[in-house]
Design a protein around this motif. Structure first.
Motif, short mmCIF file in Angstrom:
data_model
loop_
_atom_site.label_atom_id
_atom_site.label_comp_id
_atom_site.label_asym_id
_atom_site.label_seq_id
_atom_site.Cartn_x
_atom_site.Cartn_y
_atom_site.Cartn_z
N GLU A 390 21.56 -3.34 -12.16
CA GLU A 390 22.30 -3.87 -11.02
C GLU A 390 21.63 -3.47 -9.70
OE1 GLU A 390 26.87 -3.73 -12.53
OE2 GLU A 390 25.88 -1.79 -12.24
N LEU A 391 20.76 -2.48 -9.80
CA LEU A 391 20.06 -1.99 -8.61
C LEU A 391 18.65 -1.57 -9.02
CD1 LEU A 391 19.95 -0.95 -5.68
CD2 LEU A 391 20.96 1.19 -6.49
N VAL A 392 17.64 -2.09 -8.34
CA VAL A 392 16.24 -1.73 -8.60
C VAL A 392 15.69 -1.04 -7.36
CG1 VAL A 392 13.93 -2.57 -9.18
CG2 VAL A 392 15.95 -3.68 -10.17
N ILE A 393 15.21 0.18 -7.53
CA ILE A 393 14.66 0.95 -6.42
C ILE A 393 13.16 1.10 -6.62
CG2 ILE A 393 14.74 3.15 -5.17
CD1 ILE A 393 17.59 3.51 -6.21
N TYR A 394 12.41 0.67 -5.63
CA TYR A 394 10.95 0.75 -5.69
C TYR A 394 10.49 2.11 -5.15
CZ TYR A 394 10.54 -4.28 -6.61
OH TYR A 394 10.60 -5.53 -7.17
N ALA A 395 10.28 3.07 -6.04
CA ALA A 395 9.70 4.36 -5.65
C ALA A 395 8.20 4.28 -5.91
CB ALA A 395 10.34 5.50 -6.43
N THR A 396 7.58 3.29 -5.31
CA THR A 396 6.21 2.89 -5.63
C THR A 396 5.20 3.30 -4.56
OG1 THR A 396 6.91 0.72 -4.79
CG2 THR A 396 6.78 0.99 -7.17
N GLY A 397 5.60 4.23 -3.70
CA GLY A 397 4.65 4.78 -2.76
C GLY A 397 4.45 3.93 -1.53
N TYR A 398 3.33 4.19 -0.86
CA TYR A 398 3.08 3.61 0.45
C TYR A 398 1.62 3.16 0.56
CZ TYR A 398 7.48 5.91 1.66
OH TYR A 398 8.79 6.31 1.69
N THR A 399 1.39 2.31 1.54
CA THR A 399 0.02 1.92 1.90
C THR A 399 -0.20 2.33 3.35
OG1 THR A 399 0.72 -0.28 2.61
CG2 THR A 399 0.06 -0.02 0.31
N GLN A 400 -1.43 2.25 3.78
CA GLN A 400 -1.76 2.58 5.17
C GLN A 400 -2.31 1.34 5.87
OE1 GLN A 400 -3.36 4.84 2.56
NE2 GLN A 400 -1.22 5.50 2.58
N GLU A 401 -1.78 1.08 7.04
CA GLU A 401 -2.24 -0.06 7.83
C GLU A 401 -2.65 0.41 9.22
OE1 GLU A 401 0.80 -3.00 7.91
OE2 GLU A 401 0.71 -3.42 5.75
N PHE A 402 -3.74 -0.16 9.73
CA PHE A 402 -4.25 0.20 11.05
C PHE A 402 -4.55 -1.07 11.83
CE2 PHE A 402 -5.22 3.56 8.07
CZ PHE A 402 -4.77 4.69 8.73
N GLY A 403 -3.54 -1.94 11.89
CA GLY A 403 -3.71 -3.22 12.57
C GLY A 403 -3.97 -3.08 14.05
N TYR A 404 -3.67 -1.93 14.62
CA TYR A 404 -3.90 -1.75 16.06
C TYR A 404 -5.35 -1.39 16.39
CZ TYR A 404 -2.95 3.02 14.43
OH TYR A 404 -2.94 4.20 13.73
N LEU A 405 -6.17 -1.13 15.39
CA LEU A 405 -7.59 -0.84 15.64
C LEU A 405 -8.33 -2.16 15.85
CD1 LEU A 405 -8.32 1.99 13.03
CD2 LEU A 405 -7.90 2.23 15.49
N ASP A 406 -8.95 -2.31 16.99
CA ASP A 406 -9.64 -3.54 17.36
C ASP A 406 -10.72 -3.89 16.34
OD1 ASP A 406 -10.37 -5.72 19.08
OD2 ASP A 406 -12.13 -4.54 19.65
#
Length: 593
Positions: A390-406
């Protein structure tokens, strides 16, 4: 000399403090911290949840010269740690340098340096202002952390789960970063994707919240250990939680393990393999299984089982519930030695189990999960179960994004930081602080050592040429996470690079036997690397003689003999053999690297 630091978590705070303490005529550092949230603390504040605790000890996690009282419990709640960071900021006068509600939107190269553009948030309506501010700076430290942008793996059919529970008044799927309290789990059939420390925490919280069913899904297994060694009984002698345990991250000793290691011994990683071999046999004697500490299911593949390959999972609270369907050990072996589960999580108080399962390959139209077929014990048990969460929790970690770097600026990513995982060679003005993860250890003390290394690098004080790295965890080329390091080896390597790794005779002459013994038997605490060198601290000897000495003596005579004297003697012999062979090799014209 402005230095822009992005992020006011522990990495950003310690980088600012280190810069301020190492100002000189040639490098008049003037750090400023830009933080997009409305308070400091980063992940520890904004991705925390009810009953969450640090799994790394205060001895290892605290910064080198700002310690917690000896009487304080070894492991802090997340609220306590954020308060610690606040006290740290106030004590070292960092608060006035922190600009909250300031979001970096662009970093570009300009006139031999960088220009940082950021917007601020309007306190009246919480909207970001459209007009950007700019700062020109020669140096940038990115300290935004590993755990910011949630990772959402695609699972075919997840929409069927959502449709089957469309009448629910609460979200049917969410990332673990959105989990805050037990009431989100109460009375539900819960599926948790991922068996990292957060996934294990949420599984335990679901069991305690009164969930109807808890299914914890693992891709390839995990290596479970408690964050502190206690709760054992050996021949009737009980080591339980009524007395202080020994933090697991303080057990690896310095002498011949991370300090004074021959290059050949370091490059072969033989220390890791030997310790894995010994620990597996010791675990079998103590708990009946080699898969982990009292871990009867969810074992890793044999070729990935050990400190050389994985991140130790120190969230151990759910293991009594996970082990229940699998634990099987003869009574007489339990009499010789056993691991004691907490009374509140043991039958007859409850017979509830957390079901371990492989990662689902898909969800059927009726919302039923289909699991990855294998010979794993959890698959054999779960393959015919009708699991409809009835509830699925994604404990699948994180990624890193640096979209502000030109993009036109050719800025590196953390994966391209090939100088000690901190900067890219030839681009030392941009540093990534806090972007490695230790197999056993903590990121904040690593960030402190990384800030020391970066400052030394900018000042031209790093030993050249920089020796090759031997601290990375051994992973396959296809592995998702490639920023794993062995905590002790990485810390020691950085210390050697900057001239902060003390010599045995040097310690004995200046500080005496007490500090020397603690250094040899202690783990790679950052305070040890402030006894000598460019970051020498007057408070280091006192901290070592009190708090760190307490950690060493708490092991007892037997513990220090088994976990200290024996491995030291073995590794000293190993290094002596390598040294002798290296001398002979050099005599015939070979090079020792």
């Amino acid at each position: 000399m402005k230095v822009v630091i992005v992020g006011a978590g522990p990495s950003g705070l310690v980088t600012a403090k280190s810069l301020l303490e190492n100002v000189d005529a040639n490098f008049p550092f003037d750090p400023i911290i830009l933080e997009q949230e409305d308070d400091i603390g980063g992940t520890f504040r904004y991705r925390s949840y009810e009953n969450a605790n640090l799994v790394s000890s205060k001895q290892l996690t605290s910064f080198s010269d700002f310690r917690l009282p000896l009487s304080h419990p070894d492991h802090l709640t997340l609220e306590e740690y954020v308060e610690y960071l606040r006290d740290y900021s106030n004590h070292f006068k960092l608060t006035e340098r922190i600009h909250l509600n300031s979001k970096v939107i662009n970093v570009a190269r300009h006139a031999g340096g960088h220009v940082v553009s950021y917007v601020t948030r309007d306190s009246r309506n919480s909207e970001w202002n459209s007009e950007a501010n700019t700062i020109h700076t020669p140096y940038i430290a990115l300290c935004t952390g590993l755990h910011v942008v949630p990772s959402w793996p695609l699972i075919p059919g997840i929409e069927h789960v959502i449709a089957a529970n469309e009448s629910s008044k609460t979200p049917v799927t969410f990332h673990s970063s959105e989990y805050k309290k037990r009431s989100q789990l109460q009375g539900k059939r819960v599926m948790i994707l991922g068996t990292g420390e957060t996934g294990m925490d949420v599984a335990y919280e679901a069991a305690k919240a009164g969930a109807k069913e808890v299914v914890l899904c693992s891709r390839a297994g995990f290596l479970s250990f408690p964050k502190a060694l206690n709760d054992f009984e050996v021949l009737g002698l009980r080591f339980d939680s009524s007395r202080p345990g020994v933090p697991i991250d303080s057990l690896i000793t310095n002498l011949a393990e991370t300090a004074y290691v021959h290059p050949w011994v370091a490059s072969t990683h033989i220390r890791w393999f030997v310790s894995d071999f010994v620990i597996k046999r010791l675990l079998w004697v103590l708990t009946g299984t080699q898969a982990g500490c009292n871990q009867w299911v969810g074992e890793l593949e044999p070729e990935r089982l050990g400190r050389a390959y994985v991140f130790l999972n120190k969230s151990h609270k759910a293991m009594p519930y996970i082990n229940r369907p699998y634990r099987n050990r003869a009574w007489y072996l339990d009499y010789l030695s056993r691991y004691i589960d907490p009374a509140e999580d043991s039958p007859p108080q409850t017979d509830f189990a957390v079901d371990l399962a492989p990662f689902p390959t898909q969800f059927l139209p009726n919302g039923c999960a289909v699991f990855t077929a294998s010979k794993r014990k959890d698959y054999i048990r779960m393959k015919d179960r009708d699991v409809r969460p009835e509830l699925v929790i994604y404990a699948t970690g994180y990624t890193q994004e640096f979209g502000y770097l030109d993009k036109e600026g050719g800025y590196p990513t953390p994966g391209e930081a090939n100088v000690r995982n901190i900067v890219r060679e030839g681009d030392e003005t941009v540093a990534f602080i806090g972007f490695v993860r230790p197999g056993v250890g903590a990121i904040p003390p690593i960030a402190e050592m990384q800030s020391f290394f970066w400052i030394s690098l900018l000042k031209g004080q790093v030993r050249q040429p920089i020796p090759p790295p031997h601290y990375h965890l051994l992973v396959k080329e296809t592995a998702r996470i490639k920023y794993g390091v062995d905590h002790s080896t990485y810390m020691s390597t950085l210390a050697k690079d900057i001239g902060a790794a003390p010599g045995i005779w040097e310690i004995w002459r200046e500080y005496g036997t007490h500090v020397l013994v603690c250094y040899c038997f202690g783990a790679a605490f950052t305070t040890f690397y402030r006894l000598v060198g460019p970051y020498k601290s007057a408070s280091a000897p006192t901290i070592i003689k009190t708090e760190l000495w307490d950690t060493v003596t708490r092991r007892g005579a037997i513990g220090n003999f088994v976990m200290g004297v024996i491995p030291m003697a073995f590794y000293l012999m190993l290094n002596a053999i390598a040294l002798g062979l290296g001398i002979m090799w050099a005599m015939v014209g070979g090079r020792v690297e």
